[in-house]
Design a protein around this motif. Structure first.
Motif, PDB file in Angstrom:
ATOM      1  N   ASN A 176       0.812  -1.594   0.260  1.00  0.00           N
ATOM      2  CA  ASN A 176       0.627  -0.345  -0.081  1.00  0.00           C
ATOM      3  C   ASN A 176       1.240   1.054  -0.331  1.00  0.00           C
ATOM      4  O   ASN A 176       1.942   1.169   0.022  1.00  0.00           O
ATOM      5  CB  ASN A 176      -0.730   0.083   1.306  1.00  0.00           C
ATOM      6  CG  ASN A 176      -2.329   0.649   1.037  1.00  0.00           C
ATOM      7  OD1 ASN A 176      -1.636   1.987   0.027  1.00  0.00           O
ATOM      8  ND2 ASN A 176      -3.014   0.847   1.666  1.00  0.00           N
ATOM      9  N   THR A 189       1.009   5.543   1.496  1.00  0.00           N
ATOM     10  CA  THR A 189       0.585   6.721   1.765  1.00  0.00           C
ATOM     11  C   THR A 189      -0.120   7.853   0.957  1.00  0.00           C
ATOM     12  O   THR A 189      -0.725   7.992   1.916  1.00  0.00           O
ATOM     13  CB  THR A 189       1.719   7.223   3.399  1.00  0.00           C
ATOM     14  OG1 THR A 189       2.770   7.741   1.665  1.00  0.00           O
ATOM     15  CG2 THR A 189       2.177   6.055   3.915  1.00  0.00           C
ATOM     16  N   TYR A 190       0.168   7.238  -0.311  1.00  0.00           N
ATOM     17  CA  TYR A 190      -0.761   8.336  -1.021  1.00  0.00           C
ATOM     18  C   TYR A 190      -2.096   8.213  -1.337  1.00  0.00           C
ATOM     19  O   TYR A 190      -2.120   7.040  -1.751  1.00  0.00           O
ATOM     20  CB  TYR A 190       0.581   9.082  -2.259  1.00  0.00           C
ATOM     21  CG  TYR A 190      -0.706   9.600  -3.287  1.00  0.00           C
ATOM     22  CD1 TYR A 190      -0.140  10.839  -2.984  1.00  0.00           C
ATOM     23  CD2 TYR A 190      -0.735   9.286  -4.091  1.00  0.00           C
ATOM     24  CE1 TYR A 190      -1.021  11.490  -3.594  1.00  0.00           C
ATOM     25  CE2 TYR A 190      -1.769  10.126  -4.601  1.00  0.00           C
ATOM     26  CZ  TYR A 190      -1.660  11.524  -4.965  1.00  0.00           C
ATOM     27  OH  TYR A 190      -2.057  12.164  -5.979  1.00  0.00           O
ATOM     28  N   ASP A 191      -3.114   9.342  -1.209  1.00  0.00           N
ATOM     29  CA  ASP A 191      -4.267   8.999  -1.309  1.00  0.00           C
ATOM     30  C   ASP A 191      -5.002  10.302  -2.274  1.00  0.00           C
ATOM     31  O   ASP A 191      -4.909  11.426  -1.480  1.00  0.00           O
ATOM     32  CB  ASP A 191      -5.483   8.679  -0.170  1.00  0.00           C
ATOM     33  CG  ASP A 191      -7.098   8.739  -0.461  1.00  0.00           C
ATOM     34  OD1 ASP A 191      -6.965   8.790  -1.165  1.00  0.00           O
ATOM     35  OD2 ASP A 191      -7.106   8.588   0.573  1.00  0.00           O
ATOM     36  N   SER A 192      -4.864   9.851  -3.586  1.00  0.00           N
ATOM     37  CA  SER A 192      -5.577  10.684  -4.430  1.00  0.00           C
ATOM     38  C   SER A 192      -7.252  11.266  -4.371  1.00  0.00           C
ATOM     39  O   SER A 192      -7.506  11.711  -5.823  1.00  0.00           O
ATOM     40  CB  SER A 192      -5.051  11.084  -5.557  1.00  0.00           C
ATOM     41  OG  SER A 192      -5.301   9.911  -6.411  1.00  0.00           O
ATOM     42  N   SER A 193      -7.979  10.749  -3.605  1.00  0.00           N
ATOM     43  CA  SER A 193      -8.950  11.069  -3.788  1.00  0.00           C
ATOM     44  C   SER A 193     -10.142  12.042  -3.137  1.00  0.00           C
ATOM     45  O   SER A 193     -11.579  12.629  -3.407  1.00  0.00           O
ATOM     46  CB  SER A 193      -9.342   9.594  -2.840  1.00  0.00           C
ATOM     47  OG  SER A 193      -9.481  10.182  -1.759  1.00  0.00           O
ATOM     48  N   LYS A 194      -9.055  13.623  -3.113  1.00  0.00           N
ATOM     49  CA  LYS A 194      -9.795  14.537  -2.610  1.00  0.00           C
ATOM     50  C   LYS A 194      -9.978  15.008  -4.086  1.00  0.00           C
ATOM     51  O   LYS A 194      -8.530  15.248  -4.263  1.00  0.00           O
ATOM     52  CB  LYS A 194      -8.884  15.364  -1.372  1.00  0.00           C
ATOM     53  CG  LYS A 194      -9.443  16.594  -1.275  1.00  0.00           C
ATOM     54  CD  LYS A 194      -8.094  17.192   0.347  1.00  0.00           C
ATOM     55  CE  LYS A 194      -9.567  18.511   0.422  1.00  0.00           C
ATOM     56  NZ  LYS A 194      -8.322  19.294   1.420  1.00  0.00           N
ATOM     57  N   THR A 214      -8.274  15.780  -9.028  1.00  0.00           N
ATOM     58  CA  THR A 214      -8.868  15.005  -7.874  1.00  0.00           C
ATOM     59  C   THR A 214      -6.576  15.645  -7.176  1.00  0.00           C
ATOM     60  O   THR A 214      -6.271  14.921  -8.169  1.00  0.00           O
ATOM     61  CB  THR A 214      -8.332  13.483  -7.465  1.00  0.00           C
ATOM     62  OG1 THR A 214      -7.516  12.798  -8.309  1.00  0.00           O
ATOM     63  CG2 THR A 214     -10.111  13.447  -7.650  1.00  0.00           C
ATOM     64  N   PRO A 242      -3.933  15.283  -3.686  1.00  0.00           N
ATOM     65  CA  PRO A 242      -3.930  14.376  -2.519  1.00  0.00           C
ATOM     66  C   PRO A 242      -4.647  14.531  -1.501  1.00  0.00           C
ATOM     67  O   PRO A 242      -4.469  15.894  -0.749  1.00  0.00           O
ATOM     68  CB  PRO A 242      -2.682  14.513  -1.549  1.00  0.00           C
ATOM     69  CG  PRO A 242      -2.325  15.299  -2.663  1.00  0.00           C
ATOM     70  CD  PRO A 242      -3.017  15.738  -3.567  1.00  0.00           C
ATOM     71  N   VAL A 243      -4.905  13.735  -0.357  1.00  0.00           N
ATOM     72  CA  VAL A 243      -5.543  14.576   0.949  1.00  0.00           C
ATOM     73  C   VAL A 243      -4.803  14.831   1.703  1.00  0.00           C
ATOM     74  O   VAL A 243      -5.322  15.745   2.471  1.00  0.00           O
ATOM     75  CB  VAL A 243      -6.856  12.880   1.751  1.00  0.00           C
ATOM     76  CG1 VAL A 243      -7.177  13.354   2.966  1.00  0.00           C
ATOM     77  CG2 VAL A 243      -7.432  12.333   0.703  1.00  0.00           C
ATOM     78  N   GLN A 244      -3.530  14.498   1.593  1.00  0.00           N
ATOM     79  CA  GLN A 244      -1.995  14.331   2.495  1.00  0.00           C
ATOM     80  C   GLN A 244      -1.176  15.097   1.925  1.00  0.00           C
ATOM     81  O   GLN A 244      -0.860  14.011   0.896  1.00  0.00           O
ATOM     82  CB  GLN A 244      -2.734  13.668   3.357  1.00  0.00           C
ATOM     83  CG  GLN A 244      -1.316  14.195   4.599  1.00  0.00           C
ATOM     84  CD  GLN A 244      -0.986  12.721   6.022  1.00  0.00           C
ATOM     85  OE1 GLN A 244      -1.879  13.415   6.333  1.00  0.00           O
ATOM     86  NE2 GLN A 244      -0.034  13.015   5.832  1.00  0.00           N
TER      87      GLN A 244
END
Length: 142
Positions: free
Chosen positions: A15, A17-22, A109, A111-113
């Motif tokens: 997995n 730490t990157y989440d591009s769902s924002k 979209t 990154p969330v953070q």
């Protein structure tokens, strides 16, 4: 990278730490066009800031308490690229032009953070090992 790591025998649950769902709206100013019309990038930024984040235009008193009066776009329009592209901006000649004629506005979209190390962006890859996979062997495989 995660796809390749997931194919290594004994490495599981890969997995990031990157989440591009924002959701986000990106704006790229057309500096030449804006300069031709006498609109600075600062003016463009203030127009977006005022109508998205809001701007205090007045105050009123209610039962002894001062309350700020702010203007901004309606909630449903603040996160739509089309509404931002239609924002009016005043040119040097005092004409109103739509923001779209000064910049490219696009929904996407982001990154969330954003994680950083030494002021540089970073993404951490996380994985687990099956019990049969020794750590040393996994490091060599990676």
């Amino acid at each position: 990278m995660t796809e390749r790591l997931g194919k290594i025998p004994g490495i599981v649950d890969v997995n990031l730490t990157y989440d591009s769902s924002k959701p986000e709206v990106a704006i790229w100013p057309d500096r030449e066009r804006a300069a031709d019309l006498g609109v600075s990038v600062e003016t463009m930024g203030k127009a977006v800031q005022s109508l998205i984040g809001g701007r205090q235009i007045s105050t009123f008193e209610d039962a002894g308490k001062m309350i700020d009066v702010r203007i901004r776009l309606a909630e449903g329009d603040r996160d739509r690229a089309e509404a931002i592209a239609a924002l009016p901006v005043r040119t040097r000649s005092q004409e109103l032009v739509e923001f779209r004629s000064l910049a490219h506005v696009e929904e996407g979209t982001g990154p969330v953070q954003i994680d950083r190390e030494n002021r540089m962006r970073q993404v951490t890859v996380i994985a687990n090992l099956e019990k049969s996979k020794p750590l040393g062997a996994a490091i060599n495989d990676v």
